[in-house]
Design an enzyme around this catalytic site. Structure first.
Site, PDB file in Angstrom:
ATOM      1  N   LEU A  40       0.851  -1.191   0.000  1.00 42.80           N
ATOM      2  CA  LEU A  40       0.000   0.000   0.000  1.00 42.80           C
ATOM      3  C   LEU A  40       0.890   1.246   0.000  1.00 42.80           C
ATOM      4  O   LEU A  40       2.083   1.172   0.271  1.00 42.80           O
ATOM      5  CB  LEU A  40      -0.885  -0.008   1.252  1.00 42.80           C
ATOM      6  N   CYS A  44       4.287   7.748  -3.549  1.00 42.62           N
ATOM      7  CA  CYS A  44       4.871   8.534  -2.451  1.00 42.62           C
ATOM      8  C   CYS A  44       5.626   7.645  -1.461  1.00 42.62           C
ATOM      9  O   CYS A  44       6.798   7.879  -1.175  1.00 42.62           O
ATOM     10  CB  CYS A  44       3.768   9.316  -1.744  1.00 42.62           C
ATOM     11  N   HIS A 448      13.266  32.631  20.254  1.00 40.66           N
ATOM     12  CA  HIS A 448      14.670  32.939  19.982  1.00 40.66           C
ATOM     13  C   HIS A 448      15.547  31.924  20.693  1.00 40.66           C
ATOM     14  O   HIS A 448      15.279  31.601  21.849  1.00 40.66           O
ATOM     15  CB  HIS A 448      15.001  34.344  20.492  1.00 40.66           C
TER      16      HIS A 448
END
Ligand code: NAI
Length: 469
Positions: A40, A44, A448
C-alpha cells in the site's frame, strides 16, 4: 464472480486514496480500497517522497560529516559510505510505513482488495487479481486516485539500470561516476543532490532557461548558485534528442533549444526527470464515458465529481500540482462531500518544497505571477546570514521573502530558501489560509534563537522595519 457492496470504493492507495478511504470510514461509510501493487502507499511511500527523503537524509549526513563538521571542531577519520546499509535503511522506512497503512485500514475497518480496479457498469467496479480472477463490487461512490507515472522523452528507453526514472535512481547499487540528469525540477535536483553528495559528478540538462520552473525567479537564481557551489553543472536551454547505451555508459545527444550545433555528453547513468503523467491505464475510463482533458487528466467539477454519476477523482490524476499533500487534502474533501458534508481544498495555500540543501519552500504567488496579474505588492526579505541560530548551525545560505498586497498588506506569497525551509513554510501556509497580513506575522512572537525568526524579520521588512539588518 462474487459481488460485494460498499458505500465507497477507492481505486489506488497512495496518499490521496488511502487518506480518502480512512476519512470515508471515519464518517461511517463502508469503504474498500483497491490496490494493484503488493504494498500500500502508492508512489509517495514506495518509490517517491519517502524513499527519496531517506536517501537525502543519509547523503546529507555523509556530506556533513565529510566537510561541515570540521568547522564545528568535530573530526572524523576514515569516513566511508556503506551503500547497502543506506539502501537498507531506506527499504526499512518504506516497509514500516506501508505496513502502517495496512494497520490503519484494519483499525478503520477498511477492506483492502488486491488487484487492478476498473469501472464496470454504472455503480460497479471490477477488481482483477494477479491470478486473473475477478471480483465485482457495487459502490455508492467510486474515487479514482490512481496517481501518476514518470514521463519519458521520445526515443529514450528507460531500463532502470543506466537510463533511469526516479524509481531506478532510488535503487542504484553503486555511485555512478557521472550522473546526467534531464530536467531541473523537483525530482532531478533532489536525486542529483543524493548522488552528488555521495561522489558522483553531476550534469543537469534543462529545457528552459532556468531551474525549478514554477518557483519564484529570484529564489531559483540564488538556488542555482548554491547548487553550482556543490559542483553541479547546468546546461540550460538545452534539449536532449537521443540517449544511446554503450559498453561504458550512456551517450546523450543534445542541442540548444534555440537551434545550433548538437553536442554529446558521456555519462555512467542518466536520470530522466521531465515530469509525470496521470496514470489511468486499465481503468476503463473510455468505456465508462469519463471525460479526460488533453493532458490525460480526469476532468472534475468543484466537488471532485467526474461527468459520470458517482465517480470522483483526486490527486495526480486530476489537474493541479502533483504533490502528496495536495492529494491528501483532496482525499479528505472528497470523502466529506460524499458523506454530505462541505469538503473543500484551498488551492492558493498549497506549499511546495524541494528537499535539497538548502531546501526550497514556497506558498502562494511568485513575484512573476503577481507582476503578470498586475497586482501591486510589497516585498520584504531577510537573509539567514543575519539569523543567530542559522550562524550557530553553519546554515547561513538563503533567505525568506514575503510578498504582501501593497494596499491591504495581506500576504500573497512566501518563498524560503534555507535549512529546514520545508518546516518553516508551515506558518506561512497558515498565514495565507487565515488571510493574515504581513503585520500579523511581524507582530507574532517567534522563539529565539530559531530559524523561524527570519520569517518574522522578513514580515517586518515588508514595512521596512526589520531589526537585524
Ligand atoms: P518537474 O515538473 O518538477 O520538473 C521537470 C523539469 O524537466 C522541468 O524543469 C522541465 O522544464 C524539464 N524538462 C521537460 N522536458 C525536458 C526536456 N526534453 N529536456 C530537458 N528538460 C526537460 O518534474 P519532476 O521533477 O519529474 O517531478 C514530477 C512531479 O513529482 C512534480 O510534479 C513534482 O511536484 C513531484 N515531486 C515532488 C517532490 C516534492 O514535493 N519534494 C519531489 C519529487 C517529485
Amino acid at each position: 464472480m462474487n459481488e460485494k457492496k460498499f458505500d465507497v470504493v477507492v481505486i489506488g492507495s497512495g496518499p490521496g486514496g488511502y487518506v480518502a478511504a480512512i476519512r470515508a470510514a471515519q464518517l461511517g461509510l463502508k469503504t474498500a480500497c483497491v490496490e494493484k501493487d503488493p504494498a500500500l502507499g502508492g508512489t509517495c511511500l514506495n518509490v517517491g517522497c519517502i524513499p527519496s527523503k531517506a536517501l537525502l537524509q543519509t547523503s546529507e549526513e555523509y556530506a556533513h560529516a565529510g566537510k561541515a563538521l570540521k568547522r564545528h571542531g568535530v573530526m572524523i577519520e576514515g569516513l566511508s559510505l556503506d551503500l547497502e546499509a543506506m539502501m537498507g535503511h531506506k527499504d526499512k522506512v518504506v516497509g514500516d510505513l506501508t505496513k502502517g497503512i495496512a494497520h490503519l485500514f484494519k483499525k478503520n475497518d477498511i477492506t483492502h482488495l488486491k488487484g487492478t480496479g476498473a469501472l464496470g457498469a454504472a455503480g460497479e467496479i471490477i477488481v482483477r487479481a494477479d491470478d486473473g480472477s475477478e471480483t465485482k463490487l457495487a459502490a455508492g461512490a467510486t474515487i479514482i486516485a490512481t496517481g501518476s507515472a514518470p514521463a519519458n522523452l521520445p526515443g529514450i528507453d528507460i531500463d532502470e539500470k543506466r537510463i533511469l526514472s526516479s524509481t531506478g535512481a532510488l535503487a542504484l547499487d553503486e555511485v555512478p561516476g557521472h550522473l546526467a540528469v534531464i530536467g531541473a525540477g523537483y525530482i532531478g535536483l533532489e536525486m542529483a543532490s543524493v548522488w552528488g553528495r555521495l561522489g558522483a559528478k553531476i550534469t543537469v540538462i534543462e529545457f528552459l532557461d532556468r531551474i525549478v520552473p514554477g518557483m519564484d525567479g529570484e529564489l531559483a537564481t540564488q538556488f542555482q548558485k548554491m547548487l553550482r557551489r556543490q559542483k553541479m553543472k547546468f546546461k540550460l536551454s538545452t534539449k536532449v534528442t537521443a540517449a544511446e547505451q554503450n559498453d561504458s555508459g550512456v551517450t546523450l545527444t543534445m542541442e540548444p533549444v534555440a537551434g545550433g550545433e548538437p553536442e554529446t555528453l558521456d555519462a555512467d547513468a542518466v536520470l530522466v526527470a521531465v515530469g509525470r503523467t496521470p496514470y489511468t491505464e486499465g481503468l476503463g475510463l473510455d468505456a465508462a464515458g469519463v471525460t479526460i482533458d488533453n493532458g490525460g487528466r480526469i476532468e472534475i467539477d468543484e466537488h471532485f465529481a467526474t461527468n459520470v454519476a458517482g465517480v470522483y477523482a483526486i490527486g495526480d490524476v486530476i489537474a493541479g500540482p502533483m504533490l502528496a499533500h495536495k492529494a491528501e487534502d483532496e482525499g479528505i474533501a472528497v470523502a466529506e462531500i460524499i458523506a454530505g458534508q462541505k469538503g473543500h481544498v484551498n488551492y492558493s495555500a498549497i506549499p511546495g518544497v524541494v528537499y535539497t540543501q538548502p531546501e526550497l519552500a514556497a506558498v502562494g504567488q511568485t513575484e512573476e505571477q503577481l507582476q503578470e496579474a498586475g497586482i501591486d505588492y510589497t516585498a520584504g526579505s531577510f537573509p539567514f546570514m543575519a539569523n543567530g541560530r542559522a550562524r550557530a548551525m553553519s546554515a547561513t545560505d538563503g533567505f525568506v521573502k514575503i510578498l504582501a498586497d501593497a494596499q491591504s498588506d495581506r500576504i500573497l506569497g512566501v518563498h524560503i530558501m534555507g535549512a529546514d525551509a520545508g518546516t518553516l513554510i508551515a506558518e506561512a501556509v497558515l498565514a495565507i489560509e487565515l488571510g493574515a497580513s504581513a503585520e500579523d506575522l511581524a507582530r507574532t512572537c517567534h522563539a529565539h534563537p530559531t530559524l523561524s525568526e527570519a520569517v518574522k524579520e522578513a514580515a517586518l521588512d515588508v514595512d521596512e522595519r526589520a531589526i537585524h539588518v
